[in-house]
Design a protein around this motif. Structure first.
Motif, PDB file in Angstrom:
ATOM      1  N   PRO A 134      -8.679  -6.287  -0.826  1.00 55.21           N
ATOM      2  CA  PRO A 134      -7.530  -7.065  -1.309  1.00 55.21           C
ATOM      3  C   PRO A 134      -6.290  -6.187  -1.417  1.00 55.21           C
ATOM      4  O   PRO A 134      -6.388  -4.984  -1.687  1.00 55.21           O
ATOM      5  N   ASP A 135      -5.147  -6.792  -1.191  1.00 55.56           N
ATOM      6  CA  ASP A 135      -3.892  -6.066  -1.428  1.00 55.56           C
ATOM      7  C   ASP A 135      -3.775  -5.759  -2.908  1.00 55.56           C
ATOM      8  O   ASP A 135      -4.235  -6.536  -3.759  1.00 55.56           O
ATOM      9  N   LEU A 136      -3.138  -4.660  -3.196  1.00 54.08           N
ATOM     10  CA  LEU A 136      -2.779  -4.307  -4.569  1.00 54.08           C
ATOM     11  C   LEU A 136      -1.253  -4.355  -4.604  1.00 54.08           C
ATOM     12  O   LEU A 136      -0.576  -3.346  -4.489  1.00 54.08           O
ATOM     13  N   ILE A 143       2.397   1.711  -8.480  1.00 59.94           N
ATOM     14  CA  ILE A 143       2.005   1.967  -7.095  1.00 59.94           C
ATOM     15  C   ILE A 143       1.098   0.839  -6.601  1.00 59.94           C
ATOM     16  O   ILE A 143       0.183   0.403  -7.304  1.00 59.94           O
ATOM     17  N   GLY A 144       1.341   0.397  -5.371  1.00 59.32           N
ATOM     18  CA  GLY A 144       0.526  -0.621  -4.740  1.00 59.32           C
ATOM     19  C   GLY A 144      -0.104  -0.108  -3.453  1.00 59.32           C
ATOM     20  O   GLY A 144       0.260   0.959  -2.952  1.00 59.32           O
ATOM     21  N   LEU A 145      -1.035  -0.890  -2.920  1.00 55.32           N
ATOM     22  CA  LEU A 145      -1.758  -0.529  -1.697  1.00 55.32           C
ATOM     23  C   LEU A 145      -1.903  -1.740  -0.782  1.00 55.32           C
ATOM     24  O   LEU A 145      -2.102  -2.863  -1.248  1.00 55.32           O
ATOM     25  N   THR A 146      -1.831  -1.474   0.510  1.00 49.36           N
ATOM     26  CA  THR A 146      -2.126  -2.474   1.523  1.00 49.36           C
ATOM     27  C   THR A 146      -2.499  -1.740   2.803  1.00 49.36           C
ATOM     28  O   THR A 146      -2.463  -0.512   2.855  1.00 49.36           O
ATOM     29  N   ASP A 147      -2.852  -2.499   3.827  1.00 47.73           N
ATOM     30  CA  ASP A 147      -3.170  -1.938   5.140  1.00 47.73           C
ATOM     31  C   ASP A 147      -2.489  -2.776   6.209  1.00 47.73           C
ATOM     32  O   ASP A 147      -2.240  -3.969   6.018  1.00 47.73           O
ATOM     33  N   PHE A 196       2.390  -7.904   7.407  1.00 49.75           N
ATOM     34  CA  PHE A 196       2.688  -6.773   6.528  1.00 49.75           C
ATOM     35  C   PHE A 196       4.118  -6.886   5.994  1.00 49.75           C
ATOM     36  O   PHE A 196       4.366  -6.772   4.792  1.00 49.75           O
ATOM     37  N   ALA A 197       5.073  -7.114   6.888  1.00 54.34           N
ATOM     38  CA  ALA A 197       6.476  -7.221   6.480  1.00 54.34           C
ATOM     39  C   ALA A 197       6.668  -8.346   5.470  1.00 54.34           C
ATOM     40  O   ALA A 197       7.391  -8.187   4.480  1.00 54.34           O
ATOM     41  N   ALA A 198       6.004  -9.469   5.684  1.00 53.56           N
ATOM     42  CA  ALA A 198       6.118 -10.593   4.749  1.00 53.56           C
ATOM     43  C   ALA A 198       5.550 -10.216   3.379  1.00 53.56           C
ATOM     44  O   ALA A 198       6.137 -10.562   2.348  1.00 53.56           O
ATOM     45  N   ARG A 199       4.411  -9.515   3.364  1.00 53.42           N
ATOM     46  CA  ARG A 199       3.816  -9.111   2.083  1.00 53.42           C
ATOM     47  C   ARG A 199       4.739  -8.155   1.330  1.00 53.42           C
ATOM     48  O   ARG A 199       4.900  -8.273   0.111  1.00 53.42           O
TER      49      ARG A 199
END
Length: 178
Positions: free
Chosen positions: A7-9, A68-72, A94-97
């Motif tokens: 999941p995205d953080l 701080i957040g995380l994504t891929d 990614f850009a939208a998130r």
């Protein structure tokens, strides 16, 4: 659409979001970001002053406390970059998130996801600050923390990001090429 591997953080108001390529096999199995024992991510976050102690991969949700957040870049695939299926990267998603949460800064934890987002070849990217689209926060390109990328490891861009994040009076970023 299938569920993301991790999941995205991501929440509004973050100071920094890290974006990797895709979870590795160990991270996918353990359901935690940067979980392979040879990965330097959690250690360098602490060494760069981004976290007050070295967190364990399973503690990744605690990053929110530090802004701080995380994504891929690839949310629905896992493995090494060379193992990802064609089209696994989703730069538009990614850009939208990122636009939805509007962090103060964005850091790519490897050149491949940065190149996919910025539309540039990996060889044209230097480590450090990179030119971002006009509607994006400052962007950093960092050496991969993966043990498989050890020959490219250089802590200096990570330390510069930490200094910038903390507001230290050090240069914004060294331009470092592998």
């Amino acid at each position: 659409m299938t569920e993301p591997v991790l999941p995205d953080l991501l929440v509004p108001g973050l100071r920094l979001v890290f974006c990797g390529s895709a979870p590795g096999a160990v991270s996918a199995a353990r359901r935690a970001y940067y979980a392979h024992p040879g990965n330097r991510f959690w250690r360098i976050l602490f060494e760069a002053g981004l976290t007050p102690r070295q967190l364990r991969p399973a503690e990744y949700p605690e990053l929110l406390r530090h802004g701080i957040g995380l994504t891929d870049m690839a949310k629905h695939a896992f493995g090494n970059d060379d193992q990802l299926p064609k089209g696994a990267y989703d730069p538009a998603g990614f850009a939208a998130r990122v636009r939805a949460v509007r962090p103060a800064a964005l850091a790519f934890t490897a050149k491949a996801p940065a190149a996919a987002f910025l539309g540039r070849p990996t060889g044209s990217l230097a480590y450090g600050r990179a030119e971002a689209p006009p509607d994006f926060p400052p962007v950093w390109v960092l050496p991969s923390t993966s043990g498989q990328a050890s020959r490219f490891w250089d802590a200096r861009p990570w330390l510069a990001l930490g200094a910038w994040f903390r507001g230290d009076s050090l240069p914004a970023s060294p331009e470092v090429r592998p």
